[in-house]
Design a protein around this motif. Structure first.
Motif, short mmCIF file in Angstrom:
data_model
loop_
_atom_site.label_atom_id
_atom_site.label_comp_id
_atom_site.label_asym_id
_atom_site.label_seq_id
_atom_site.Cartn_x
_atom_site.Cartn_y
_atom_site.Cartn_z
N ALA A 135 0.64 -0.88 0.39
CA ALA A 135 -0.41 0.00 -0.30
C ALA A 135 0.61 1.19 0.12
N ARG A 136 2.07 1.17 0.73
CA ARG A 136 2.37 2.65 1.24
C ARG A 136 3.21 2.81 -0.20
N TRP A 164 -8.13 4.63 -16.40
CA TRP A 164 -6.81 5.14 -15.47
C TRP A 164 -7.52 5.63 -14.22
N SER A 165 -8.67 5.92 -13.53
CA SER A 165 -9.02 6.66 -11.97
C SER A 165 -8.74 4.64 -11.01
N GLU A 166 -9.42 3.63 -12.01
CA GLU A 166 -9.17 1.79 -11.61
C GLU A 166 -7.75 1.76 -12.07
N ARG A 167 -7.04 2.15 -12.74
CA ARG A 167 -5.73 2.22 -12.88
C ARG A 167 -4.71 1.77 -11.75
N TRP A 168 -5.38 2.48 -10.19
CA TRP A 168 -3.82 2.73 -9.15
C TRP A 168 -4.89 3.51 -7.96
N ARG A 169 -5.92 2.52 -8.21
CA ARG A 169 -6.28 2.60 -7.03
C ARG A 169 -6.99 1.28 -6.00
N ALA A 170 -6.45 0.90 -5.35
CA ALA A 170 -6.72 -0.67 -3.91
C ALA A 170 -6.18 -1.32 -5.26
N THR A 171 -5.15 -0.90 -5.53
CA THR A 171 -4.11 -2.00 -5.61
C THR A 171 -4.04 -3.30 -5.09
N VAL A 172 -4.03 -2.61 -3.68
CA VAL A 172 -3.61 -3.91 -2.65
C VAL A 172 -4.52 -5.19 -2.80
N LEU A 173 -6.04 -4.65 -2.73
CA LEU A 173 -7.11 -5.67 -3.26
C LEU A 173 -6.92 -6.22 -4.51
N SER A 174 -5.91 -6.19 -5.24
CA SER A 174 -6.40 -6.60 -6.57
C SER A 174 -5.49 -8.47 -6.37
N VAL A 338 -24.23 1.22 -5.98
CA VAL A 338 -22.89 0.55 -5.93
C VAL A 338 -21.98 1.72 -5.76
N ILE A 339 -20.81 2.30 -4.84
CA ILE A 339 -21.04 3.62 -4.83
C ILE A 339 -18.83 3.17 -4.62
N VAL A 340 -18.13 3.67 -5.32
CA VAL A 340 -16.58 3.81 -5.40
C VAL A 340 -16.34 4.48 -4.87
N PRO A 341 -15.77 5.08 -3.75
CA PRO A 341 -14.91 6.06 -3.44
C PRO A 341 -13.80 6.41 -2.99
N PRO A 342 -13.16 7.18 -2.96
CA PRO A 342 -11.56 7.62 -3.03
C PRO A 342 -10.85 7.49 -2.02
N GLY A 343 -10.12 6.87 -0.89
CA GLY A 343 -9.66 7.15 0.21
C GLY A 343 -10.13 8.44 1.10
N ALA A 344 -9.68 9.14 0.79
CA ALA A 344 -10.21 10.67 1.68
C ALA A 344 -11.49 10.35 2.03
N LEU A 345 -12.72 9.85 1.30
CA LEU A 345 -14.18 9.84 1.03
C LEU A 345 -14.01 7.99 2.13
N HIS A 346 -14.04 7.00 2.65
CA HIS A 346 -14.32 6.11 2.79
C HIS A 346 -15.04 6.72 4.33
N ARG A 347 -15.20 7.30 4.94
CA ARG A 347 -15.67 7.20 6.58
C ARG A 347 -17.44 7.82 5.98
N VAL A 348 -17.55 8.01 4.87
CA VAL A 348 -19.15 8.82 4.70
C VAL A 348 -19.96 7.80 4.46
N ASP A 488 -3.54 5.89 -2.57
CA ASP A 488 -5.66 5.60 -2.64
C ASP A 488 -5.89 4.10 -2.54
N GLU A 489 -5.20 3.81 -0.72
CA GLU A 489 -5.45 2.42 -0.54
C GLU A 489 -5.82 3.10 0.60
N LEU A 490 -6.56 1.74 1.04
CA LEU A 490 -6.96 1.68 2.28
C LEU A 490 -6.47 -0.02 2.75
N LEU A 491 -5.78 0.37 5.02
CA LEU A 491 -5.78 -0.43 5.10
C LEU A 491 -7.02 -0.47 6.14
N GLY A 492 -7.35 -2.11 6.69
CA GLY A 492 -8.42 -1.77 8.08
C GLY A 492 -8.72 -3.38 8.17
#
Length: 564
Positions: A135-136, A164-174, A338-348, A488-492
């Motif tokens: 992720a880092r 391109w939005s998907e290209r570098w989003r949540a890659t840790v989960l791929s 289905v909502i796919v938010p960026p990491g900054a909005l994961h708590r909405v 734009d990765e999320l850990l938890g």
């Protein structure tokens, strides 16, 4: 200090850090270009891997000043590092090449350079076994991803921007994380960590000193982190490649709204009916601030007597909808969303938004992650596991009644709810329900935990499962809270489960009222027993709750993640 010690290598690197700090604060001048170029030359004379980075920075500053000839010269030097060397230096070279192509007006050149640079980083991160390191590492590709998105927005259609939005989003989960080896020392450290953490928590409740216990707990955390960081990853390769056509085929009558952020503004990419449409939202910073206000309101509403805050929270939900969905709210259709938010909005709390309150709603870290969850097959044995941890205000009152709904459910409670036994039962289960205190660790998200009889069950424990439960319900506070790291990765807890075989998770993004959780969970399982998906059952469970502020806030705090 380094200059006084005549440590020239360190002095030069320190000068680069100082220049980077000045640029981050908005500085740009001809003198700064000269200073950066001098640092780059000196680093190159040492053979330092940071030399291309300094040349790239000099080129960036020159571009900001409009000095295209100087920028081209410095970027050309940085671009020479593309063919070989460490992954970071090669990526820096491709970033320089992308900037050169943009300055020359070549969209195709920008996208090709970004693709090649991100491929380098893909190969590098897949050699890392720890999900935290993967992720880092993605932070190094943030500039390339942003350049590609900007080029797609300016000259391509919404479908290209989605790719391109998907290209570098949540890659840790791929791809699933590399399983920790059967390392007796690691297992010993995990067991010792649980014991010390449990003793420290007991000491706090009793008002006894905990300093020595906390010191030992931190030592054990460092030891566990060090061992997991040294796990080697799989062979190079970027995991699944996102296919917009496959996504549109699988959506059916559903809509998927992916929120992309470009230059601080939210863009909504609405997928459905065989096409991708783009709508413009508000500023990301305003949305993040509004989401924090909502979270504060939900925390207040978790306690009786705060009914006056309900109108304030609902008004904030309306403002969030304007900022995050804009005109797209009128084009969501009548099916699931289905909502796919960026990491900054994961708590909405997405169920709070007026256009989403009565919908079948799920949240996913990426469109690709949703696709993988959608195509995950349930285990054949259909085993159900119910876990009740200690110290809950209601004692996990929903667990006995839920157990009555499933004839063969395995119930773990009291002394049976210890981490080794819980992990054995969770491995490969069809449905797991865990009623336990949840703790989110913003400082170290992989130590976020659920409290069991013998201490915390942490994310590192879940990563040892051969297959996590197909569906899992976390009847706890803060279990959907995640830490945003890298690009734009999320850990938890939630993101640890999804790549391990879990297709759907129900979890809470805020503190909740324990008593109000019980009827919500009972209604949720009633829907599951009738054959509904997690998202459908959660929608119906919210509607079945009493209309007071505490129960409404509890329903909004929970969300369905994934696609089960």
């Amino acid at each position: 200090l380094f200059a006084g010690q005549r440590r020239t290598w360190w002095e030069t690197h320190a000068r680069l850090v100082l220049i980077e700090a000045r640029v981050a604060c908005g500085a740009a001048s001809g003198r700064l270009v000269q200073d950066t170029a001098a640092v780059a030359e000196k680093l190159a004379s040492f053979g330092a891997p940071a030399a291309p980075e300094a040349s790239l920075l000099a080129g960036r500053i020159a571009l900001a000043l409009g000095w295209t000839a100087d920028a081209e010269r410095h970027l050309a030097v940085a671009a020479r590092s593309r063919p070989g060397g460490p992954p970071l230096a090669r990526m820096t070279g491709w970033a320089a090449q992308a900037l050169r192509a943009r300055a020359a007006g070549s969209r195709r050149g920008v996208l090709e350079a970004c693709r090649r640079g991100l491929d380098v980083l893909d190969d590098h991160r897949m050699t890392l076994g720890a999900s935290e390191l993967r992720a880092r590492a993605t932070a190094q590709g943030a500039e390339l991803a942003a350049l590609a998105q900007q080029a797609s927005l300016a000259h391509g259609g919404p479908r290209r921007l989605l790719e391109w939005s998907e290209r570098w989003r949540a890659t840790v989960l791929s791809t699933p994380p590399t399983r920790p080896p059967a390392d007796p020392a690691l297992l010993t450290s995990l067991t010792a960590f649980r014991e010390i953490a449990s003793r420290a928590e007991d000491a706090r409740r009793q008002g006894r000193p905990v300093l020595a216990l906390e010191r030992e707990q931190r030592r054990l955390e460092r030891e566990i982190r060090s061992r997991t960081h040294h796990i080697r990853g799989s062979a190079p390769g970027g995991g699944d490649r996102f296919d917009p056509g496959r996504l549109l085929d699988r959506l059916g009558d559903a809509r998927l709204a992916e929120l992309a952020v470009l230059e601080g503004r939210v863009h909504i990419l609405l997928c459905g009916q065989g096409r991708v449409r783009r709508f413009e939202g508000g500023l990301l910073a305003e949305a993040v601030a509004e989401a924090e206000h909502v979270q504060a309101g939900l925390r207040r509403l978790a306690h009786p007597g705060a009914e006056g805050r309900l109108a304030v929270v609902e008004a904030a939900g309306r403002r969030l909808e304007e900022l995050l969905l804009g005109a797209a709210a009128d084009h969501l259709g009548s099916g699931p969303v289905v909502i796919v938010p960026p990491g900054a909005l994961h708590r909405v709390p997405w169920a709070l938004l007026p256009s989403l309150r009565e919908r079948v709603l799920s949240v996913s870290p990426s469109a690709g992650s949703w696709l993988r969850a959608r195509e995950t097959e349930p285990p054949p044995d259909g085993r159900h596991v119910l876990v009740r941890g200690p110290g809950l205000a209601t004692g996990g009152a929903e667990v006995p009644e839920v157990a009555g709904r499933y004839a063969t459910a395995r119930v773990l409670e009291y002394d049976d709810a210890q981490v080794p036994r819980v992990l054995d039962e969770l491995d490969g289960a069809a449905l797991a329900h865990i009623a336990a205190h949840g703790t989110f660790r913003a400082d170290s998200p992989l130590f976020s935990s659920l409290r069991m009889a013998d201490g915390p069950l942490i994310v590192h424990d879940f990563e040892r499962l051969a297959r996590s439960p197909y569906r899992i319900i976390l009847s706890s506070c803060d279990t959907a809270r995640l830490a945003s790291v890298g690009a734009d990765e999320l850990l938890g807890l939630v993101t640890a489960l999804l790549p391990l075989g879990t297709a759907g998770v129900v979890a809470s993004s805020a503190p909740v009222n324990d008593a109000a959780v019980v009827p919500l969970m009972l209604a949720l399982h009633k829907g599951l027993g009738a054959g509904l998906s997690l998202a459908e059952a959660l929608r119906d469970a919210r509607a079945a709750l009493p209309g007071d502020a505490v129960h409404q806030a509890t329903g909004w705090a929970f969300a369905a993640f994934g696609a089960a």
